[in-house]
Design an enzyme around this catalytic site. Structure first.
Site, PDB file in Angstrom:
ATOM      1  N   SER A 253      63.870  73.182  49.154  1.00  0.00           N
ATOM      2  CA  SER A 253      63.577  74.283  50.073  1.00  0.00           C
ATOM      3  C   SER A 253      63.330  75.587  49.361  1.00  0.00           C
ATOM      4  O   SER A 253      63.885  75.875  48.306  1.00  0.00           O
ATOM      5  CB  SER A 253      64.711  74.435  51.071  1.00  0.00           C
ATOM      6  OG  SER A 253      65.785  75.112  50.448  1.00  0.00           O
ATOM      7  N   LYS A 254      62.480  76.352  49.994  1.00  0.00           N
ATOM      8  CA  LYS A 254      62.149  77.679  49.516  1.00  0.00           C
ATOM      9  C   LYS A 254      63.424  78.514  49.392  1.00  0.00           C
ATOM     10  O   LYS A 254      63.628  79.223  48.418  1.00  0.00           O
ATOM     11  CB  LYS A 254      61.202  78.287  50.556  1.00  0.00           C
ATOM     12  CG  LYS A 254      60.773  79.674  50.301  1.00  0.00           C
ATOM     13  CD  LYS A 254      59.811  80.076  51.404  1.00  0.00           C
ATOM     14  CE  LYS A 254      59.465  81.542  51.291  1.00  0.00           C
ATOM     15  NZ  LYS A 254      58.294  81.883  52.084  1.00  0.00           N
ATOM     16  N   ARG A 255      64.279  78.382  50.413  1.00  0.00           N
ATOM     17  CA  ARG A 255      65.483  79.204  50.447  1.00  0.00           C
ATOM     18  C   ARG A 255      66.414  78.896  49.276  1.00  0.00           C
ATOM     19  O   ARG A 255      67.050  79.767  48.714  1.00  0.00           O
ATOM     20  CB  ARG A 255      66.214  78.990  51.769  1.00  0.00           C
ATOM     21  CG  ARG A 255      67.103  80.145  52.150  1.00  0.00           C
ATOM     22  CD  ARG A 255      67.666  79.907  53.514  1.00  0.00           C
ATOM     23  NE  ARG A 255      67.891  78.460  53.652  1.00  0.00           N
ATOM     24  CZ  ARG A 255      68.951  77.920  54.195  1.00  0.00           C
ATOM     25  NH1 ARG A 255      69.887  78.667  54.677  1.00  0.00           N
ATOM     26  NH2 ARG A 255      69.076  76.609  54.279  1.00  0.00           N
ATOM     27  N   ASP A 256      66.503  77.625  48.907  1.00  0.00           N
ATOM     28  CA  ASP A 256      67.380  77.272  47.792  1.00  0.00           C
ATOM     29  C   ASP A 256      66.706  77.485  46.452  1.00  0.00           C
ATOM     30  O   ASP A 256      67.289  77.203  45.409  1.00  0.00           O
ATOM     31  CB  ASP A 256      67.847  75.816  47.925  1.00  0.00           C
ATOM     32  CG  ASP A 256      68.741  75.636  49.138  1.00  0.00           C
ATOM     33  OD1 ASP A 256      69.588  76.514  49.367  1.00  0.00           O
ATOM     34  OD2 ASP A 256      68.574  74.641  49.863  1.00  0.00           O
ATOM     35  N   GLY A 257      65.470  77.963  46.484  1.00  0.00           N
ATOM     36  CA  GLY A 257      64.786  78.277  45.230  1.00  0.00           C
ATOM     37  C   GLY A 257      64.516  77.043  44.391  1.00  0.00           C
ATOM     38  O   GLY A 257      64.454  77.132  43.164  1.00  0.00           O
TER      39      GLY A 257
END
Ligand code: GLU
Length: 487
Positions: A253-257
């Site tokens: 995920s984008k959020r978890d980089g």
């Protein structure tokens, strides 16, 4: 027949690792068949368009060595390779489908559709476009077109029967048309084709023989096959690829980089390690080999060994690969790559980077760990006096005091121009031998005093060399003061 594969990203600004892997497999498959690997930019969803996103795609593929044979920048026989530049191509095919009864003009407004959708859902149903405009007569259609009412063209999907096709990875697939198909929009109100339409038209016109893409398209493939057939075209071979996952239940995920190629490069992973590992997420060579260059992958890759279960992207395994690649690289390259990371911690300090690089290469797993590992050279960390205690080295704060007292005059006596590892080694060992103390009981405390940490690249002599005489002695004094204060 020439094999032609394509990578068809939408320019969203980032390259997802799953996309990089799709591109890699499509490249490998084309190359091992002496075919062509084509880059096509799918930008028909203008709302999602991001400035500079095409450059991100180019830069990433180039960095990975996935050079395309035809594409927007280099052209080719079936261009243009950017869908928005092909806008005029699609409508005639949609009109042909209208004439043959496989598609129809739709004049429903968003609001009308919304109201009918709400009614169906309120009654507990699932909304699908209800073929409302299918029943307009040709005259009615002409009238509305002439009146300038905004229109779309929709596929006239079959409502019964089933569609089967073969996928190289997933095998024989069968879908009920009533479930898998709907009257999807082919041409939007802005005149652009939808992905659902454009991919079929372009894959055909570009002579794509093998369509490799994410498995999320498995269930929409019956619709594409319906279009191919309606247009009288051959259906390409399908090679759908399982999703790249963080673990069994989480996507990257984008959020978890952890989703984008750039996330990894920014952290200091090497492209060649990433490509090597990515190739193995979802594919295996059938033997024990793990290390592959891109040309070796071209040789070894086999679509029949693609796995249909989700590919788990294990960042620890990637880190292991990365460390191996770093260990095996030419020291000059290591120095070059490490320099900006050294600079983050050591800019302005007079440190011999070449020597530091030699000491660090073996220990570097990811480059972003480098500044933290060398920062002690710029500034002595505030350490606990307990670090002087080491059972195996037979040392503790009391022994350390004696050790540092022994070292100080020895180091002071070395002329600045003689301050190198050999001289440091010879003089210290000589003094230790004369003192009757154990090597470890002296060198451990010395290393703690001048580094302030238990684990360092290199030992006492290497660190003393890197720090230089003045800084080494300053730290030694600070260590003795600390030990005094403790007593
Ligand atoms: N533009 C689509 C995407 O980025 C490509 C899918 C395909 O390869 O057909 O998901």
């Amino acid at each position: 027949m020439e094999v032609r594969t394509r990578f068809a990203p939408s320019p969203t600004g980032f390259m997802h690792l799953g996309g990089v892997r799709t591109a890699l497999y499509a490249y490998l498959f084309a190359k091992q068949n002496n075919g062509k690997f084509i880059l096509r930019i799918e930008d028909t969803d203008q709302e999602r368009y991001v400035d500079g996103a095409v450059e991100v795609i180019y830069d990433t593929l180039r960095a990975c060595g996935l050079n395309w044979d035809e594409g927007p920048d280099i052209g080719g026989p079936v261009g243009p390779y950017v869908q928005s530049e092909r806008k005029a191509t699609y409508l005639p095919y949609a009109q042909q489908l209208v004439r043959s009864g496989h598609a129809y003009y739709c004049f429903c407004s968003k609001e009308e559709i919304e109201a009918r959708r709400e009614a169906v859902e309120a009654a507990g149903g699932t909304w699908k476009y209800d073929k409302h405009c299918l029943h307009l007569t040709p005259e009615q259609v002409e009238e509305k077109l002439a009146a300038g009412i905004p229109w779309t063209i929709r596929m006239n999907a079959p409502t019964e029967g089933e569609t089967s096709y073969h996928d190289t990875v997933f095998g024989d697939m069968t879908f009920q048309n009533a479930e898998a198909m709907d009257d999807m929009v082919l041409i939007k109100q802005d005149g652009m084709p939808t992905y659902n339409f454009a991919n079929v038209i372009d894959d055909h016109l570009m002579g794509i023989t093998h369509v490799m893409r994410g498995m999320e398209y498995l269930s929409s493939t019956p619709r594409y096959n319906y279009l191919y057939t309606a247009l009288g075209w051959d259906i390409p071979e399908y090679i759908h690829l399982p999703t790249v996952m963080r673990d069994a239940t989480h996507k990257l995920s984008k959020r978890d980089g952890d989703a984008y190629y750039s996330d990894y490069i920014d952290k200091g992973y090497l492209t060649e390690a990433l490509i090597n590992y990515l190739a193995l997420v979802g594919w295996n060579p059938g033997d024990e080999r793990e290390f592959f260059t891109l040309p070796e992958l071209v040789e070894a890759f086999d679509v029949h060994r693609l796995n249909k279960s989700p590919g788990i992207f294990d960042v620890n395994k990637l880190t292991w690969f990365n460390a191996e690649y770093i260990r095996r690289m030419d020291p000059a390259r290591y120095l070059e790559l490490a320099t900006p990371w050294f600079d983050q911690a050591l800019a302005g300090k007079n440190i011999d980077y070449r020597r530091l690089a030699e000491l660090m290469q073996e220990r570097t797993e990811i480059f972003n760990q480098v500044p933290g590992m060398v920062r002690f050279l710029a500034e002595l960390p505030d350490y606990d006096v307990e670090l002087y205690t080491h059972k195996k080295m037979k040392t503790n704060p009391e022994v350390a005091k004696t050790a540092l007292t022994l070292c100080k005059p020895v180091l002071e006596a070395i002329a600045p121009e003689d301050w190198n590892e050999q001289v440091l080694h010879d003089r210290l060992m000589e003094a230790i031998a004369a003192s009757g103390m154990k090597n470890g009981a002296v060198l451990w405390p010395l290393r703690i005093a001048i580094s302030g940490q238990a684990s360092t690249p290199g030992g006492a002599m290497e660190i003393a060399y890197l720090l230089g005489k003045e800084e080494t002695l300053r730290r030694l004094d600070a260590g003795m003061e600390k030990l005094e204060a403790q007593a």
